[in-house]
Every structure is written in structure tokens, then in C-alpha cells.
Design an enzyme around this catalytic site. Structure first.
Site, short mmCIF file in Angstrom:
data_model
loop_
_atom_site.label_atom_id
_atom_site.label_comp_id
_atom_site.label_asym_id
_atom_site.label_seq_id
_atom_site.Cartn_x
_atom_site.Cartn_y
_atom_site.Cartn_z
N ALA A 49 0.77 -1.31 0.01
CA ALA A 49 0.28 -0.19 -0.03
C ALA A 49 0.64 1.23 0.00
O ALA A 49 0.72 2.02 -0.81
CB ALA A 49 -0.95 -0.13 1.22
N GLN A 196 3.79 -13.54 -1.14
CA GLN A 196 4.76 -12.32 -0.77
C GLN A 196 5.19 -12.82 0.57
O GLN A 196 6.47 -12.20 0.75
CB GLN A 196 3.67 -11.02 -0.48
CG GLN A 196 3.20 -10.52 -1.82
CD GLN A 196 1.75 -11.10 -2.24
OE1 GLN A 196 1.48 -12.41 -1.95
NE2 GLN A 196 1.03 -10.30 -2.69
N ASP A 237 -4.34 -2.34 4.06
CA ASP A 237 -4.44 -1.63 2.60
C ASP A 237 -5.29 -0.52 2.55
O ASP A 237 -5.18 0.37 1.73
CB ASP A 237 -4.69 -2.81 1.48
CG ASP A 237 -3.42 -3.64 1.16
OD1 ASP A 237 -3.29 -4.42 2.00
OD2 ASP A 237 -2.72 -3.21 0.29
N ASN A 247 -6.97 -6.20 4.34
CA ASN A 247 -5.49 -6.48 4.29
C ASN A 247 -5.45 -7.90 3.40
O ASN A 247 -6.48 -8.59 2.95
CB ASN A 247 -4.82 -6.69 5.52
CG ASN A 247 -3.09 -6.83 5.41
OD1 ASN A 247 -2.62 -5.96 4.81
ND2 ASN A 247 -2.57 -7.76 6.02
#
Ligand code: MRU
Length: 338
Positions: A49, A196, A237, A247
Site C-alpha cells: 500500500a 509475498q 491496505d 488487508n
């Protein structure tokens, strides 16, 4: 080899560390057009973000340059800037920084737009350190009865330098705990489908020399129930006005597990991720991504997926939201840290 900058403005174009290639390859993208920037954002070469906020600001500077080169009129410039803002819908930072620069800088003066964009990068770097230190202090206070042993923290996705610049948000809190000498082990969810956690967070923790273990996403609630973590710390986010948190998909199950286990669930994010114009999580747009991210490589051909990239954790499961300015405890909980 020294790691290149996550994101930089180099005399008229953007340089970005390609996060799709990590950790096996260090590849730097040179982005000179709005189209290439939108591709880099949608493919997650540029992601996280706060970094998306900086990319949005750089995107306006890039559009102004490209518009001059190619003779765009005002309507074309506005539409290209709009493409940048809309490249990913959930992280509010992207559209917010595009709107802020478009409103405040003189689009007829490329140098002024570039200065404004670089200020967004400076701010991202600076606030991450403040979030990290404040979050670590909060957790030490919250977990004061457990400090006789090294703290164990569970985290999700990637919230370090790669996602935020500086120290990161949730990973910055973890790094500050490490610097304070009170951190034991970090449990990192692999964060399917784009991994990620496995690819980026394990890479960052390895570089920092922080002990960590990788867990399958589906294992996380069980690990928490077994007392393997003292706290869950994640990023965000978008945070709605009522404290609901968007998120990475998989965050909600951690919040439920943390509540059940009676451990704090802490969200670390910059103020720019709080969206006062969105009343609750129900109004946050959730990005739906391509089926193939989930179906590849295992599912039979033709299998459809439900690939929501983010979830919403309701405010009443959040122990605290830590920003560079404050600590918000959305509702009064049985886990009272202060
Ligand atoms: O899809 P991504 O990789 O951009 O998602 C990132 C996250 O969900 C992070 O946890 C979030 O941006 C918060 S802190 C960077």
C-alpha cells in the site's frame, strides 16, 4: 551486491525493483510510460500500500512528462492519470496520492510535479520509522507479562521495505522489536497465491538476520491456537472510518485465531491508509484477480477460482491500529494493553 532502491525517480522515469522476480533474481525495471507503470502495478512488480502511494505520485509526474513528449491535451492527460489511480482498487494510498498531487501541483510544470512526488517518497520513508518504534513500544507494553522470554510474532504477506520503504509497517515493528533485543522468532505465512510472505518477507527477514519460520496459510490459526505466537502483527491496505481493516487475503483468519487465543492482533499502517470517506469495510472495494493465480499449477484445466486479493477484518477483532501519529484501539476489548 547492494539491493537497488525499491522505487526511485531518475530524471524523468521510474526505476523499480521488480518484486515478481524476488528472491531469486534482482531485476530493475525502467518505466518511462503510463502503460508500463500500470502493467508494473497490476502484475505486482510494484506493490504494497505505501509503495503504491509513491508509485501513484510518480505516475502523475510520468504522465506529465509523457504528455509533453506526445502532445496530449488536458483530457488525455486526465484519463492517463486516471488509469494509474485505478490500477489497483483496494489500497487507498494509490488513488489518494494521485488525487493529492493532481490537486496540489501545477501539471503544466513538470519540475513542480516531480518535487511533490519526491516529497511523497520522503514521507513514506520517514513515517515508517515512527510506526515501527511506536508499534514495538506498544507491543512491549501489551506483552509486559511475557517479556521474560523472547517474543514470538506471527505476520502475513509482506509489509517491509519492499512494500512501504523505510523499515516497513508491521515488519518495521518486528524489526524494532529485534533491535530492542526482545524478539525471538517470527512466523511468516506463505501468503498464497502470490507468496509475498514466502518470497519477500522471508527474504527481508533473512537479510536482517531475524529468525523466522515459514508456515502454510492454512496452518496459521492452528499454530496460534498452540501458543506459538505472542502477538499477530499485520499491515493494511485500507482502514475504514469505523476501524475495519482491508488487508491481504488470509488476515481475517489470523484475527479470529488471535481473539480465540487471547493474544493481541495489531495493525500497523500510515495515517494515509486510513480512509475517513469509507464508513466501514462493507464499502471497501476488494480486488478480484485472475483465476490462474490460484489454479496454476495444480487444478484441472477449466477450474474456476475465487481469487479475492484482500479480506476485511472487522474492527472488533483489532486490538490496536498503530500509525505514525497515534494508537487507536477500535473497541474496548478483553485484551486491554494499556
Ligand atoms: O497485493 P499486495 O502484495 O500489494 O498486498 C500487500 C498487502 O496486503 C500488505 O499487507 C499491505 O499492503 C499492507 S503494508 C504494505
Amino acid at each position: 551486491m547492494e539491493t537497488p532502491d525499491v522505487l526511485a525517480w531518475r530524471d524523468g522515469y521510474i526505476e523499480a525493483l521488480d518484486q515478481t522476480a524476488l528472491p531469486h533474481q534482482i531485476r530493475v525495471l525502467r518505466i518511462a510510460s503510463v502503460g508500463d507503470l500500470v502493467d508494473a502495478i497490476t502484475s505486482l512488480a510494484i506493490r504494497g500500500a505505501p509503495v503504491l502511494g509513491v508509485a501513484g505520485a510518480f505516475g502523475v509526474a510520468l504522465a506529465v512528462r509523457q504528455g509533453r513528449r506526445e502532445g496530449w491535451d488536458a483530457a488525455r492527460l486526465a484519463s492517463e492519470i486516471g488509469r494509474v489511480a485505478a490500477a489497483r482498487p483496494t489500497a487507498v494510498n494509490l488513488a489518494r496520492e494521485v488525487a493529492a498531487i493532481t490537486a496540489s501541483a501545477d501539471l503544466a510544470d513538470p519540475a513542480s510535479v516531480e518535487r511533490a512526488a519526491l516529497a511523497v517518497l520522503d514521507t513514506a520513508n520517514r513515517v515508517s520509522r515512527d510506526i515501527s518504534v511506536r508499534g514495538a513500544a506498544y507491543l512491549r507494553e501489551c506483552l509486559r507479562d511475557r517479556l521474560d522470554a523472547p517474543l514470538r510474532v506471527h505476520t502475513h504477506c509482506n509489509t517491509g521495505t519492499l512494500a512501504c520503504l523505510g523499515w516497513g509497517t508491521a515488519l518495521g515493528v518486528i524489526r524494532a522489536l529485534h533491535e530492542d533485543g526482545v524478539l525471538g522468532q517470527v512466523i511468516v505465512d506463505e501468503t498464497r497465491p502470490l507468496l509475498q510472505g514466502a518470497r519477500l518477507t522471508c527474504w527481508e527477514l533473512g537479510q536482517l538476520g531475524i529468525e523466522h519460520r515459514l508456515a502454510a496459510d492454512g496452518a496459521a490459526p492452528f499454530l496460534i491456537s498452540q501458543g506459538l505466537a505472542d502477538a499477530v502483527v499485520v499491515g493494511a491496505d485500507r482502514i475504514a472510518a469505523n476501524g475495519d481493516v482491508a488487508n491481504k487475503i488470509g488476515t481475517y483468519s489470523l484475527a479470529l485465531a488471535a481473539r480465540r487465543a487471547g493474544i493481541p492482533f495489531v495493525v500497523a499502517a500510515p495515517e494515509s491508509t486510513i480512509d475517513e470517506d469509507t464508513p466501514s469495510g462493507a464499502q471497501i472495494p476488494i480486488e478480484l484477480r485472475a483465476d490462474e493465480e490460484v489454479t496454476t499449477p495444480a487444478a484441472p484445466a477449466g477450474t474456476r477460482a475465487l481469487n479475492y486479493a484482500f479480506d476485511i477484518t472487522p474492527a472488533d477483532l483489532v486490538t490496536a491500529i498503530v500509525t505514525e501519529q497515534r494508537i487507536v484501539e477500535p473497541v474496548s476489548l478483553e485484551i486491554n494493553c494499556r
